[in-house]
Design a protein around this motif. Structure first.
Motif, mmCIF file in Angstrom:
data_model
loop_
_atom_site.group_PDB
_atom_site.id
_atom_site.type_symbol
_atom_site.label_atom_id
_atom_site.label_comp_id
_atom_site.label_asym_id
_atom_site.label_seq_id
_atom_site.Cartn_x
_atom_site.Cartn_y
_atom_site.Cartn_z
ATOM 1 N N SER A 173 -3.620 -17.706 13.843
ATOM 2 C CA SER A 173 -3.642 -16.915 15.077
ATOM 3 C C SER A 173 -4.343 -15.577 14.852
ATOM 4 O O SER A 173 -4.815 -14.954 15.804
ATOM 5 C CB SER A 173 -2.219 -16.678 15.583
ATOM 6 N N LEU A 174 -4.427 -15.144 13.600
ATOM 7 C CA LEU A 174 -5.055 -13.860 13.279
ATOM 8 C C LEU A 174 -6.503 -14.009 12.818
ATOM 9 O O LEU A 174 -7.331 -13.132 13.078
ATOM 10 C CB LEU A 174 -4.244 -13.135 12.189
ATOM 11 N N VAL A 175 -6.819 -15.095 12.104
ATOM 12 C CA VAL A 175 -8.178 -15.260 11.577
ATOM 13 C C VAL A 175 -9.012 -16.231 12.398
ATOM 14 O O VAL A 175 -10.222 -16.339 12.190
ATOM 15 C CB VAL A 175 -8.156 -15.726 10.105
ATOM 16 N N GLY A 176 -8.369 -16.971 13.310
ATOM 17 C CA GLY A 176 -9.091 -17.956 14.097
ATOM 18 C C GLY A 176 -8.902 -19.351 13.534
ATOM 19 O O GLY A 176 -8.681 -19.516 12.326
ATOM 20 N N PRO A 177 -8.975 -20.378 14.381
ATOM 21 C CA PRO A 177 -8.697 -21.748 13.944
ATOM 22 C C PRO A 177 -9.673 -22.292 12.923
ATOM 23 O O PRO A 177 -9.275 -22.992 11.990
ATOM 24 C CB PRO A 177 -8.752 -22.550 15.248
ATOM 25 N N ALA A 178 -10.961 -21.997 13.058
ATOM 26 C CA ALA A 178 -11.953 -22.556 12.133
ATOM 27 C C ALA A 178 -11.768 -22.007 10.729
ATOM 28 O O ALA A 178 -11.683 -22.750 9.745
ATOM 29 C CB ALA A 178 -13.361 -22.268 12.646
ATOM 30 N N ARG A 179 -11.684 -20.682 10.618
ATOM 31 C CA ARG A 179 -11.518 -20.077 9.291
ATOM 32 C C ARG A 179 -10.132 -20.352 8.733
ATOM 33 O O ARG A 179 -9.974 -20.526 7.523
ATOM 34 C CB ARG A 179 -11.779 -18.578 9.383
ATOM 35 N N GLY A 180 -9.129 -20.394 9.599
ATOM 36 C CA GLY A 180 -7.781 -20.711 9.136
ATOM 37 C C GLY A 180 -7.723 -22.088 8.513
ATOM 38 O O GLY A 180 -7.094 -22.290 7.472
ATOM 39 N N ASN A 181 -8.382 -23.040 9.134
ATOM 40 C CA ASN A 181 -8.387 -24.398 8.604
ATOM 41 C C ASN A 181 -9.075 -24.461 7.243
ATOM 42 O O ASN A 181 -8.632 -25.167 6.338
ATOM 43 C CB ASN A 181 -9.085 -25.335 9.591
ATOM 44 N N MET A 182 -10.147 -23.716 7.088
ATOM 45 C CA MET A 182 -10.857 -23.729 5.806
ATOM 46 C C MET A 182 -10.075 -22.990 4.721
ATOM 47 O O MET A 182 -10.048 -23.408 3.562
ATOM 48 C CB MET A 182 -12.254 -23.135 5.982
ATOM 49 N N LEU A 183 -9.412 -21.889 5.081
ATOM 50 C CA LEU A 183 -8.582 -21.187 4.103
ATOM 51 C C LEU A 183 -7.430 -22.066 3.628
ATOM 52 O O LEU A 183 -6.963 -21.945 2.490
ATOM 53 C CB LEU A 183 -8.027 -19.898 4.716
ATOM 54 N N GLY A 184 -6.995 -22.966 4.487
ATOM 55 C CA GLY A 184 -5.913 -23.876 4.124
ATOM 56 C C GLY A 184 -6.298 -24.856 3.043
ATOM 57 O O GLY A 184 -5.440 -25.595 2.548
ATOM 58 N N CYS A 185 -7.578 -24.870 2.636
ATOM 59 C CA CYS A 185 -7.995 -25.806 1.598
ATOM 60 C C CYS A 185 -7.470 -25.409 0.219
ATOM 61 O O CYS A 185 -7.759 -26.097 -0.772
ATOM 62 C CB CYS A 185 -9.522 -25.955 1.571
#
Length: 293
Positions: free
Chosen positions: A242-254
């Motif tokens: 919710s703070l970094v955005g869905p696209a970057r959040g998904n990639m950080l989750g890697c």
């Protein structure tokens, strides 16, 4: 600390907790013979109950307000079934039909799906940094999960089907709750979503007919999956996105496969190979690339 950096930290913690949960789940399914349907429902119902009790204690006025808002309630139900329930079951089934490494690789196709959808919404192309992060994310996940062997992706049609569904489910899980998170925070929608998803899954899959053998180890690991790998992981990850955005959040989750590999080495005696180290480098590079914004 600005909001973006907080989002990066929250998302990384969420991904790390998922990694712990994935290793624990693989242990229960492989060594304890637990059915993936039962494990999915225990995760959803257990975490949902914990979060609902907490939010009624801590955020009672907001919960009452949300329950009086029909659109928000419906959104939570859609998130619970189409996001949380779908994600949990599709990923665990993909592992059962293939293996944890291949399932993880296929699930992380969601990074591409999310970014493409976001770009379509905004009618723009990914910037150079995002393109580099996507490549680094996918390469690192691939190396950690398969040790660079392309032959490991030659899987059954069922495995390919469920792996693709896991990626689609992860995409929906990221995108569906964005407005909910902006309006209500992460805890309330996640708690209601998990509880409704768990209840729906219980009846859809007729979970009460699944037998299970319980021992102390199984109980402890299941509790770890519910509290750390589900309650903490989902809440932190959704708050982060919710703070970094869905696209970057998904990639950080890697960072999830990174943590899963470390936990496997410590608890399941997995040996690190050179490809693991190279994969770690790509995954950590992704985190730093996305954090610089």
């Amino acid at each position: 600390m600005n909001q973006y950096k907080k989002g990066v930290i929250y998302t990384i913690i969420g991904g790390a907790c998922w990694g712990i949960s994935g290793t624990c789940g693989e242990y229960l399914c492989t060594f304890k013979g637990m059915d993936t349907r039962l494990l999915t429902d225990i995760r959803l119902l257990g975490a949902g109950l914990v979060l609902c009790l907490f939010m009624f204690w801590r955020y009672r006025p907001n919960v009452k307000l949300l329950l009086k808002t029909p659109n928000a309630v419906l959104h939570c139900i859609v998130f619970g079934i189409g996001g949380l329930m779908f994600t949990q079951y599709a990923y665990l089934t993909a592992i059962a039909k293939t293996n944890a490494g291949t399932a993880t690789v296929l699930q992380y196709l969601s990074a591409i799906f999310v970014l493409l959808i976001v770009c379509l919404r905004k009618r723009k192309l990914p910037v150079l940094r995002e393109n580099i992060a996507i490549v680094s994310c996918l390469v690192g996940t691939f190396l950690v999960a398969t040790h660079g062997s392309f032959t490991s992706l030659y899987i059954s049609k069922q495995g390919l089907f469920w792996g693709f569904l896991a990626a689609v489910a992860a995409t929906l899980y990221i995108l569906i709750p964005q407005q909910l998170l902006a309006d209500w925070g992460s805890i309330i929608p996640t708690g209601i979503g998990m509880l409704t998803g768990g209840i729906a899954f219980f009846f859809i899959m007729r979970v009460w007919k699944i037998s299970v053998k319980l021992d102390l180890t199984t109980v402890i690991i299941t509790l770890l999956i519910v509290l750390v790998g589900t309650v903490l992981a989902f809440t932190m990850f959704l708050k982060g996105t919710s703070l970094v955005g869905p696209a970057r959040g998904n990639m950080l989750g890697c960072v999830e496969p990174l943590m899963a590999t470390v936990c496997s080495a410590v608890f399941l005696d997995t040996v690190f190979l050179p490809m693991d180290i190279i994969g770690f480098g790509f995954i950590i590079a992704t985190v730093f690339i996305l954090a610089k914004s």
